[in-house]
Design a protein around this motif. Structure first.
Motif, mmCIF file in Angstrom:
data_model
loop_
_atom_site.group_PDB
_atom_site.id
_atom_site.type_symbol
_atom_site.label_atom_id
_atom_site.label_comp_id
_atom_site.label_asym_id
_atom_site.label_seq_id
_atom_site.Cartn_x
_atom_site.Cartn_y
_atom_site.Cartn_z
ATOM 1 N N LEU A 237 5.812 11.476 8.164
ATOM 2 C CA LEU A 237 5.086 10.293 7.680
ATOM 3 C C LEU A 237 5.657 8.989 8.233
ATOM 4 O O LEU A 237 5.167 7.901 7.897
ATOM 5 C CB LEU A 237 5.086 10.248 6.148
ATOM 6 C CG LEU A 237 4.446 11.431 5.429
ATOM 7 C CD1 LEU A 237 4.386 11.178 3.932
ATOM 8 C CD2 LEU A 237 3.040 11.709 5.968
ATOM 9 N N THR B 206 8.465 7.418 7.597
ATOM 10 C CA THR B 206 8.942 6.559 6.509
ATOM 11 C C THR B 206 10.442 6.818 6.292
ATOM 12 O O THR B 206 10.980 7.799 6.803
ATOM 13 C CB THR B 206 8.101 6.808 5.232
ATOM 14 O OG1 THR B 206 8.393 5.804 4.286
ATOM 15 C CG2 THR B 206 8.334 8.177 4.633
ATOM 16 N N GLU C 212 -4.958 10.275 -3.326
ATOM 17 C CA GLU C 212 -4.165 9.589 -2.295
ATOM 18 C C GLU C 212 -3.132 8.664 -2.911
ATOM 19 O O GLU C 212 -3.277 8.228 -4.056
ATOM 20 C CB GLU C 212 -5.101 8.779 -1.397
ATOM 21 C CG GLU C 212 -6.015 9.656 -0.572
ATOM 22 C CD GLU C 212 -6.819 8.859 0.439
ATOM 23 O OE1 GLU C 212 -7.213 7.732 0.109
ATOM 24 O OE2 GLU C 212 -7.021 9.369 1.549
ATOM 25 N N VAL D 210 1.933 4.825 1.305
ATOM 26 C CA VAL D 210 3.250 5.095 1.903
ATOM 27 C C VAL D 210 3.621 3.933 2.830
ATOM 28 O O VAL D 210 2.820 3.540 3.689
ATOM 29 C CB VAL D 210 3.231 6.405 2.732
ATOM 30 C CG1 VAL D 210 4.579 6.670 3.388
ATOM 31 C CG2 VAL D 210 2.814 7.593 1.879
ATOM 32 N N VAL E 77 5.142 2.598 5.906
ATOM 33 C CA VAL E 77 5.427 3.236 7.188
ATOM 34 C C VAL E 77 6.227 2.275 8.066
ATOM 35 O O VAL E 77 5.949 1.075 8.084
ATOM 36 C CB VAL E 77 4.093 3.631 7.871
ATOM 37 C CG1 VAL E 77 4.314 4.108 9.292
ATOM 38 C CG2 VAL E 77 3.404 4.705 7.056
ATOM 39 N N ILE F 6 0.126 2.856 4.354
ATOM 40 C CA ILE F 6 -1.022 3.706 4.694
ATOM 41 C C ILE F 6 -1.273 4.709 3.557
ATOM 42 O O ILE F 6 -0.384 4.953 2.741
ATOM 43 C CB ILE F 6 -0.819 4.472 6.029
ATOM 44 C CG1 ILE F 6 0.429 5.375 5.953
ATOM 45 C CG2 ILE F 6 -0.750 3.549 7.213
ATOM 46 C CD1 ILE F 6 0.387 6.500 6.945
ATOM 47 N N LYS F 7 -2.467 5.257 3.522
ATOM 48 C CA LYS F 7 -2.817 6.208 2.445
ATOM 49 C C LYS F 7 -2.589 7.641 2.934
ATOM 50 O O LYS F 7 -3.020 8.003 4.027
ATOM 51 C CB LYS F 7 -4.302 6.048 2.080
ATOM 52 C CG LYS F 7 -4.616 4.725 1.456
ATOM 53 C CD LYS F 7 -4.666 4.888 -0.037
ATOM 54 C CE LYS F 7 -5.152 3.575 -0.634
ATOM 55 N NZ LYS F 7 -4.881 3.393 -1.991
ATOM 56 N N ILE F 8 -1.920 8.390 2.096
ATOM 57 C CA ILE F 8 -1.673 9.807 2.412
ATOM 58 C C ILE F 8 -2.191 10.621 1.237
ATOM 59 O O ILE F 8 -2.041 10.218 0.083
ATOM 60 C CB ILE F 8 -0.154 10.059 2.604
ATOM 61 C CG1 ILE F 8 0.382 9.321 3.833
ATOM 62 C CG2 ILE F 8 0.190 11.540 2.669
ATOM 63 C CD1 ILE F 8 -0.101 9.860 5.165
ATOM 64 N N ASP F 9 -2.775 11.777 1.520
ATOM 65 C CA ASP F 9 -3.257 12.568 0.386
ATOM 66 C C ASP F 9 -2.247 13.652 0.003
ATOM 67 O O ASP F 9 -1.409 14.059 0.806
ATOM 68 C CB ASP F 9 -4.652 13.145 0.671
ATOM 69 C CG ASP F 9 -4.634 14.195 1.751
ATOM 70 O OD1 ASP F 9 -4.257 15.343 1.438
ATOM 71 O OD2 ASP F 9 -4.973 13.860 2.909
ATOM 72 N N GLU F 10 -2.352 14.068 -1.247
ATOM 73 C CA GLU F 10 -1.394 15.025 -1.820
ATOM 74 C C GLU F 10 -1.363 16.344 -1.053
ATOM 75 O O GLU F 10 -0.317 16.965 -0.905
ATOM 76 C CB GLU F 10 -1.783 15.309 -3.270
ATOM 77 C CG GLU F 10 -1.216 14.320 -4.233
ATOM 78 C CD GLU F 10 -1.564 14.663 -5.688
ATOM 79 O OE1 GLU F 10 -1.332 13.807 -6.527
ATOM 80 O OE2 GLU F 10 -2.078 15.778 -5.952
ATOM 81 N N TYR G 92 -1.854 16.885 2.104
ATOM 82 C CA TYR G 92 -1.111 16.748 3.362
ATOM 83 C C TYR G 92 0.404 16.788 3.095
ATOM 84 O O TYR G 92 1.156 17.493 3.757
ATOM 85 C CB TYR G 92 -1.523 15.440 4.050
ATOM 86 C CG TYR G 92 -0.905 15.244 5.416
ATOM 87 C CD1 TYR G 92 -1.027 16.218 6.403
ATOM 88 C CD2 TYR G 92 -0.202 14.079 5.718
ATOM 89 C CE1 TYR G 92 -0.455 16.034 7.656
ATOM 90 C CE2 TYR G 92 0.373 13.896 6.977
ATOM 91 C CZ TYR G 92 0.238 14.874 7.936
ATOM 92 O OH TYR G 92 0.806 14.699 9.159
ATOM 93 N N LEU G 93 0.819 16.031 2.073
ATOM 94 C CA LEU G 93 2.246 16.017 1.707
ATOM 95 C C LEU G 93 2.696 17.436 1.338
ATOM 96 O O LEU G 93 3.762 17.907 1.747
ATOM 97 C CB LEU G 93 2.473 15.068 0.525
ATOM 98 C CG LEU G 93 3.905 15.017 -0.019
ATOM 99 C CD1 LEU G 93 4.851 14.338 0.976
ATOM 100 C CD2 LEU G 93 3.969 14.278 -1.358
#
Ligand code: ATP
Ligand code: MG
Length: 442
Positions: free
Chosen positions: A245, A247, A272, A275, A277, A284-288, A290-291
């Protein structure tokens, strides 16, 4: 049966150093103090910087002292299973005394006789565990003292480890101003302490998922029969998140704790979260989902390694199944993933002590409990072997303030994490226990 009195456990982990002060009253354990300080100087379970480790130990000990209202002078410290070896041993002596009544001295002598062996120069004996004595052919005796006999035999296990690991642990504890009361082999304490009698007897696997390494242990026939250390743990999951990511490590750790799940099927691709970065001004938006896929990849790799070694010894056929513990096991979805990979019954073990209901404390509580329950026979045998003086396993108590104190869980202080250069799979370290007990499951 545990004695009455005060015992201190010290667990020097890659992510944090834990200290627990336990008071036993009529064999009942009450935890009266706890310390948990962010580790520095430990990499993949191994001490790599003595000064930094000493400071972390001191911080954790100070916290525990303040909470318990005692001064800690000696500690029972855990030893990781890296390159641990165990062999069976056997000794025989003629009983010394005129009356032929077996004394402490005879127990020491028979233990010494059992240890006539050569140890390679880079290894040392950590401890000897007497399992049973035979007096004039009568078997199954746990404590022969006071019995009459002419000939006594002892059967036990002898544990050896790399001198450098043992030395560094002792050195750090001593430099922190403490005395090592007992060096406790952590997976031995863990399996002894958390498994039920049935689980110990019929066979159970315990996987300790730490920050820097994952230790797989097998107990069967009431003996620790196998250990395997994979130098990969929860910090690797965090590092993966941080790299994927883009981060910081601390952000990645917070994402893991707040939104992480090791089983993607349980997560939603539409949930989402933001995060921060590196190099971007806006989060930015990350979805659960993907994590979760990032987390799953590492945890799956860790479990597959355990499975590989367990398959070699048919460990997964044991009826006790798998018990997960250690900080990294608290990640949601870990049990589901383990169930899928190991294809056996899987449970999460969480200690049941007020304020310490968190698997990061399982090891340190086990270390205390194991030390408190060591028998006099064990101490006699061990002192003859190591040539150590008998040191009280209890701390010196200076003016207990308030023993009704309830320990409360604290996050370790100060996050100073430096990512390693190398970020790939850890090397596997297999305890020689496996070779020794090759046919245990036949
Ligand atoms: N609630 C949680 N959810 C997910 N992960 C967690 C949680 N709590 C702790 N962890 C993870 O557990 C790991 C630390 O576990 P633990 O304290 O058992 O390791 P350690 O004993 O310091 O290390 P090691 O045994 O490998 O030397 C860290 O990677 C941390 O991110
Ligand atoms: Mg640990």
């Amino acid at each position: 049966m545990a004695k009455s009195g005060m015992y201190v456990g010290l667990d020097i982990g890659t992510t944090s150093v834990k200290v627990v002060v336990a008071e036993y009253i009529d064999s009942q354990m009450n935890i009266i103090g706890v310390g948990n300080a962010k580790s520095e100087g430990i990499n993949r379970g191994i001490i790599v910087d003595i000064d930094k480790t000493v400071q972390a130990i001191q911080r954790a000990v100070r916290q525990a002292e303040e909470k318990a209202g005692i001064q800690i002078k000696s500690v029972n410290v855990g030893l990781p299973a890296n390159l641990l070896e165990v062999e069976s041993c056997q000794g025989m002596i003629a009983v010394n005394s005129e009356s032929k009544e077996i004394t402490d001295e005879d127990v020491r002598n028979v233990a010494s006789a059992a240890l006539v062996r050569s140890t390679p120069p880079e290894r040392q004996i950590i401890s000897i565990l007497p399992q049973e004595f035979t007096v004039d052919g009568f078997e199954g005796i746990k404590d022969p003292r006071g019995m009459i006999g002419v000939r006594m035999e002892m059967f036990g296990l002898v544990f050896t480890g790399p001198k450098t690991i043992v030395h560094n642990i002792r050195k750090c504890v001593e430099r922190a101003g403490l005395v090592v009361a007992e060096l406790v082999i952590t997976p031995l304490a863990l399996t002894e302490s958390i498994l039920t009698d049935g689980e110990k007897d019929f066979g159970t696997i315990v996987i300790d998922m730490g920050g820097g390494q994952t230790t797989t242990s097998v107990m069967h026939d009431k003996q620790l029969k196998f250990t395997h250390v994979n130098q990969e743990g929860g910090e690797f999951v965090t590092k993966d998140i941080s790299i994927v990511l883009n981060t910081s490590f601390n952000n990645a750790e917070a994402l893991k704790i707040n939104y992480g799940d090791a089983y993607p099927e349980r997560t939603s691709a539409s949930e989402e979260f933001p995060v921060d970065v590196i190099g971007k001004s806006e989060p930015i938006k990350i979805d659960e989902r993907y994590l979760s896929e990032v987390i799953e990849a590492r945890i799956e790799q860790i479990f597959r390694k355990s499975k590989e070694v367990l398959d070699e010894i048919d460990g997964l056929d044991l009826p006790g199944g798998v018990i997960l513990t250690g900080g990294a096991a608290s990640l949601p979805g870990v049990v589901d993933l383990a169930q899928e990979i190991f294809d056996t019954n899987v449970k999460l073990y969480v200690p049941n002590h007020m304020g310490l209901r968190n698997p990061v404390f399982t090891n340190v509580i086990s270390i205390v409990d194991y030390s408190a329950n060591l028998t006099e026979v064990y101490h006699l045998a061990k002192t003859s072997v190591t040539g150590e003086k008998v040191v009280s396993t209890q701390p010196t108590v200076a003016s207990p303030k308030d023993t009704s104190y309830e320990a409360t869980y604290q996050e370790p202080e100060e996050q100073h994490y430096e990512p390693e250069e190398e970020h790939s799979t850890g090397e596997n370290v297999k305890g020689k226990i496996s070779d020794f007990f090759k046919n245990i499951f036949d």
